[in-house]
Scaffold this active site. Sequence first.
Site, PDB file in Angstrom:
ATOM      1  N   ALA A   1       0.859  -1.190   0.000  1.00  0.00           N
ATOM      2  CA  ALA A   1       0.000   0.000   0.000  1.00  0.00           C
ATOM      3  C   ALA A   1       0.893   1.237   0.000  1.00  0.00           C
ATOM      4  O   ALA A   1       1.903   1.283   0.702  1.00  0.00           O
ATOM      5  CB  ALA A   1      -0.895   0.005   1.224  1.00  0.00           C
ATOM      6  N   LYS A   2       0.517   2.216  -0.781  1.00  0.00           N
ATOM      7  CA  LYS A   2       1.238   3.487  -0.771  1.00  0.00           C
ATOM      8  C   LYS A   2       0.585   4.350   0.309  1.00  0.00           C
ATOM      9  O   LYS A   2      -0.224   5.235   0.030  1.00  0.00           O
ATOM     10  CB  LYS A   2       1.143   4.118  -2.167  1.00  0.00           C
ATOM     11  CG  LYS A   2       2.315   4.974  -2.538  1.00  0.00           C
ATOM     12  CD  LYS A   2       2.310   5.285  -4.018  1.00  0.00           C
ATOM     13  CE  LYS A   2       3.093   6.538  -4.330  1.00  0.00           C
ATOM     14  NZ  LYS A   2       4.493   6.548  -3.928  1.00  0.00           N
ATOM     15  N   THR A   3       0.913   3.988   1.550  1.00  0.00           N
ATOM     16  CA  THR A   3       0.279   4.595   2.720  1.00  0.00           C
ATOM     17  C   THR A   3       1.081   5.805   3.183  1.00  0.00           C
ATOM     18  O   THR A   3       2.313   5.728   3.278  1.00  0.00           O
ATOM     19  CB  THR A   3       0.224   3.557   3.864  1.00  0.00           C
ATOM     20  OG1 THR A   3      -0.457   2.399   3.393  1.00  0.00           O
ATOM     21  CG2 THR A   3      -0.467   4.110   5.092  1.00  0.00           C
TER      22      THR A   3
ATOM     23  N   TYR B   1       5.734   6.741   4.766  1.00  0.00           N
ATOM     24  CA  TYR B   1       6.742   7.703   4.309  1.00  0.00           C
ATOM     25  C   TYR B   1       7.463   8.422   5.439  1.00  0.00           C
ATOM     26  O   TYR B   1       8.392   9.189   5.175  1.00  0.00           O
ATOM     27  CB  TYR B   1       6.114   8.675   3.281  1.00  0.00           C
ATOM     28  CG  TYR B   1       5.929   7.932   1.968  1.00  0.00           C
ATOM     29  CD1 TYR B   1       6.901   7.984   0.986  1.00  0.00           C
ATOM     30  CD2 TYR B   1       4.844   7.088   1.776  1.00  0.00           C
ATOM     31  CE1 TYR B   1       6.780   7.243  -0.175  1.00  0.00           C
ATOM     32  CE2 TYR B   1       4.709   6.344   0.619  1.00  0.00           C
ATOM     33  CZ  TYR B   1       5.684   6.424  -0.357  1.00  0.00           C
ATOM     34  OH  TYR B   1       5.567   5.674  -1.494  1.00  0.00           O
TER      35      TYR B   1
END
Length: 307
Positions: free
Chosen positions: A158-160, A164
Amino acid sequence: MVQKADKIWFDGKLVPWDEAQVHVLTHTLHYGVGVFEGIRCYACTDGGSAVFRLQEHVERLFLSAKINEMTIPFTQDQISAAIIETLKVNRLSEGYIRPLTFIGAGVMGVYPGDNPIQTIIATWPWGAYLGAEALEKGIRVKTSSFTRHHVNVMMTKAKTCGNYVNSVLAKREALADGYNEALMLDAEGYVSEATGENIFIVRKGVIKTSPLGSILSGITRESVMILAEDLGYTVVEDRFTRDELYCADEAFFTGTAAEITPIREVDRRVIGQGSRGPVTAALQDAYFKVLRGENPKYGQWLARYSF
Ligand code: PPE
């Protein structure tokens, strides 16, 4: 500063850039559960523009939301259409697209309850991610003191937003130490990815990239693997160590923002000749031809638009 566009798409409406605001008790702002995409669009050689692999990026946004148990109250087709609409209204022929789905304000506390799931789409012009010279000359990289996510700590597919934090810590450290980017190792010590890029190495004509484990399943990574096979190279997905990277003939990062960026130095060791290698250059050439609409074989990767 990000260059302002006219409008931002916000839950189905195009609102003026300065009015696209949220409450300070927005759940995602406190706990980091939001998902986003980074997409690029390019001006094509024959006129008009194209969004690169729009459908795949929108699909990944929805999968990221699914992993995080967020239901986006739009269909994938609606979001894709909204992206094109936003580009047209902003008259952006080339640039970057940032869709973000987040949990809005309502209850506080880790359990987000029925707080609204909100989506924005912002666009802006964005040049070379790692500096104008990076694509040609390559960059200097340092192995980070921060480990990349373990698969059962963060959901790496998932690009959660919260994922980051690890990237920001590593990027700050690398830049403060005088490097351009951080190389991150996985929890077992194998090469994982960078703060916002996947990594490839080339040795004796064979191309290798880290397997899908701790990494984000990059759309550029997949595209480059396909283009490399087209060019006749063998591509292997296999884990490798940092000393294998030191001994590579060539190394490069891939990502929507970073495109294909050569790596010329890692931890003070010069990679190959210390400049962009021939395989990297061939892949860049093939990649940019596709992006500019110059390779009809990959016309289906481009969502064309004009205004
Ligand atoms: N790994 C990470 C951690 C990552 O963030 C990206 C994209 C990739 C790999 C490459 O994925 P893809 O773009 O699908 O090939 N990083 C995005 C965010 C950069 C930023 O600073 O923001 C991007 O490239 O848009």
